[in-house]
Design a protein around this motif. Structure first.
Motif, PDB file in Angstrom:
ATOM      1  N   GLY A  36       0.918  -1.066   0.099  1.00  0.00           N
ATOM      2  CA  GLY A  36       0.067  -0.016  -0.064  1.00  0.00           C
ATOM      3  C   GLY A  36       1.012   1.252  -0.192  1.00  0.00           C
ATOM      4  N   GLN A  37       1.673   1.378   0.757  1.00  0.00           N
ATOM      5  CA  GLN A  37       2.607   2.538   0.815  1.00  0.00           C
ATOM      6  C   GLN A  37       3.556   2.735  -0.382  1.00  0.00           C
ATOM      7  OE1 GLN A  37       5.616   1.214   3.906  1.00  0.00           O
ATOM      8  NE2 GLN A  37       4.204   2.474   5.669  1.00  0.00           N
ATOM      9  N   ALA A  38       4.005   1.635  -1.173  1.00  0.00           N
ATOM     10  CA  ALA A  38       4.873   1.562  -2.258  1.00  0.00           C
ATOM     11  C   ALA A  38       3.936   2.265  -3.459  1.00  0.00           C
ATOM     12  CB  ALA A  38       5.195   0.363  -2.485  1.00  0.00           C
ATOM     13  N   SER A  39       2.766   1.647  -3.309  1.00  0.00           N
ATOM     14  CA  SER A  39       1.794   1.879  -4.336  1.00  0.00           C
ATOM     15  C   SER A  39       1.290   3.471  -4.189  1.00  0.00           C
ATOM     16  CB  SER A  39       0.265   1.201  -4.206  1.00  0.00           C
ATOM     17  OG  SER A  39       0.792  -0.377  -4.495  1.00  0.00           O
ATOM     18  N   ASN A  40       1.238   3.822  -3.005  1.00  0.00           N
ATOM     19  CA  ASN A  40       0.786   5.495  -3.027  1.00  0.00           C
ATOM     20  C   ASN A  40       2.025   6.256  -3.279  1.00  0.00           C
ATOM     21  OD1 ASN A  40      -1.825   4.938  -2.077  1.00  0.00           O
ATOM     22  ND2 ASN A  40      -1.286   4.936  -0.083  1.00  0.00           N
ATOM     23  N   GLN A  41       3.129   5.738  -3.098  1.00  0.00           N
ATOM     24  CA  GLN A  41       4.330   6.472  -3.589  1.00  0.00           C
ATOM     25  C   GLN A  41       4.371   6.640  -5.331  1.00  0.00           C
ATOM     26  OE1 GLN A  41       8.157   5.123  -1.836  1.00  0.00           O
ATOM     27  NE2 GLN A  41       7.305   5.313   0.208  1.00  0.00           N
ATOM     28  N   LEU A  42       4.124   5.487  -5.848  1.00  0.00           N
ATOM     29  CA  LEU A  42       3.926   5.532  -7.183  1.00  0.00           C
ATOM     30  C   LEU A  42       2.751   6.417  -7.691  1.00  0.00           C
ATOM     31  CD1 LEU A  42       5.531   4.001  -9.425  1.00  0.00           C
ATOM     32  CD2 LEU A  42       3.805   2.210  -9.327  1.00  0.00           C
ATOM     33  N   ARG A  43       1.719   6.470  -7.130  1.00  0.00           N
ATOM     34  CA  ARG A  43       0.633   7.490  -7.310  1.00  0.00           C
ATOM     35  C   ARG A  43       1.223   8.963  -7.363  1.00  0.00           C
ATOM     36  NH1 ARG A  43      -2.448   3.409  -4.344  1.00  0.00           N
ATOM     37  NH2 ARG A  43      -4.016   2.653  -6.127  1.00  0.00           N
ATOM     38  N   MET A  44       2.100   8.969  -6.247  1.00  0.00           N
ATOM     39  CA  MET A  44       2.587  10.524  -6.001  1.00  0.00           C
ATOM     40  C   MET A  44       3.485  10.844  -7.108  1.00  0.00           C
ATOM     41  SD  MET A  44       2.391  13.372  -4.498  1.00  0.00           S
ATOM     42  CE  MET A  44       1.100  12.995  -3.439  1.00  0.00           C
ATOM     43  N   ILE A  45       4.359  10.001  -7.499  1.00  0.00           N
ATOM     44  CA  ILE A  45       5.450  10.179  -8.556  1.00  0.00           C
ATOM     45  C   ILE A  45       4.545  10.322  -9.840  1.00  0.00           C
ATOM     46  CG2 ILE A  45       7.176   9.049 -10.003  1.00  0.00           C
ATOM     47  CD1 ILE A  45       8.068   7.374  -7.445  1.00  0.00           C
ATOM     48  N   ALA A  46       3.530   9.736 -10.166  1.00  0.00           N
ATOM     49  CA  ALA A  46       2.857   9.917 -11.515  1.00  0.00           C
ATOM     50  C   ALA A  46       2.252  11.310 -11.098  1.00  0.00           C
ATOM     51  CB  ALA A  46       1.746   8.788 -11.498  1.00  0.00           C
ATOM     52  N   ILE A 110      10.195   1.839   2.624  1.00  0.00           N
ATOM     53  CA  ILE A 110       9.786   1.392   1.285  1.00  0.00           C
ATOM     54  C   ILE A 110      10.162   2.516   0.308  1.00  0.00           C
ATOM     55  CG2 ILE A 110       8.000   1.003  -0.309  1.00  0.00           C
ATOM     56  CD1 ILE A 110       8.563  -1.406   1.446  1.00  0.00           C
ATOM     57  N   TYR A 111      10.842   2.427  -0.966  1.00  0.00           N
ATOM     58  CA  TYR A 111      10.914   3.393  -1.820  1.00  0.00           C
ATOM     59  C   TYR A 111      10.944   2.632  -3.153  1.00  0.00           C
ATOM     60  CZ  TYR A 111      15.567   1.543  -2.706  1.00  0.00           C
ATOM     61  OH  TYR A 111      16.853   0.837  -3.282  1.00  0.00           O
ATOM     62  N   ILE A 112      10.597   3.571  -4.327  1.00  0.00           N
ATOM     63  CA  ILE A 112      10.427   2.955  -5.461  1.00  0.00           C
ATOM     64  C   ILE A 112      11.745   3.621  -6.351  1.00  0.00           C
ATOM     65  CG2 ILE A 112       9.340   3.418  -7.915  1.00  0.00           C
ATOM     66  CD1 ILE A 112       7.605   2.241  -5.566  1.00  0.00           C
ATOM     67  N   ALA A 113      12.480   2.663  -6.677  1.00  0.00           N
ATOM     68  CA  ALA A 113      13.645   2.958  -7.424  1.00  0.00           C
ATOM     69  C   ALA A 113      13.612   3.384  -8.981  1.00  0.00           C
ATOM     70  CB  ALA A 113      14.603   1.792  -7.747  1.00  0.00           C
TER      71      ALA A 113
END
Length: 138
Positions: A36-46, A110-113
């Motif tokens: 859930g955290q990683a998905s929300n980070q990905l949403r913010m990056i988008a 958690i971080y998105i590379a």
């Protein structure tokens, strides 16, 4: 606007288990939260790049698969190295142990590379142009 905590993650614990192996009950609960955290980070990056991640996932199965892989990879990184070590040395003799914490991972977050999302979202660019104006004065 939707509650970010209520948004569905882009992957499931089974997706992590497929690349990691069987998860214990405790790991499964953590993995679910991390997804859930990683998905929300990905949403913010988008969002920062002018895109809506959920709309992209719904409209293109390939993008959905790439986003799933990105969040799975972020969780896998934490499972592989929960302490965030970049280097670890252990000696059994006089019981010496040393380690170097990777500052990018030392928080255990958690971080998105960048490599996981390379080319996925258009990077917002500001282009500056220069031009010359001839005022007719010479």
């Amino acid at each position: 606007m939707s509650d970010p905590a209520a948004l569905a993650p882009f992957a499931e614990p089974d997706d992590v288990a497929a690349v990691w192996g069987e998860l214990t009950g405790d790991q499964e609960a953590l993995v679910e939260a991390w997804l859930g955290q990683a998905s929300n980070q990905l949403r913010m990056i988008a969002r920062q790049r002018g895109a809506d991640a959920d709309t992209l996932v719904e409209s293109d199965p390939l993008i959905g698969a790439i986003m799933r892989d990105a969040v799975v990879n972020s969780v896998k990184r934490v499972l592989m190295n929960p302490e965030g070590y970049r280097q670890l040395s252990r000696t059994k003799g006089p019981f010496t142990e040393s380690g170097t914490i990777d500052t990018a991972l030392s928080t255990g977050m958690i971080y998105i590379a960048p490599a996981d999302i390379a080319g996925l979202f258009p990077a917002s660019r500001q282009r500056f142009r220069s031009f010359r104006v001839n005022a007719g004065l010479m």
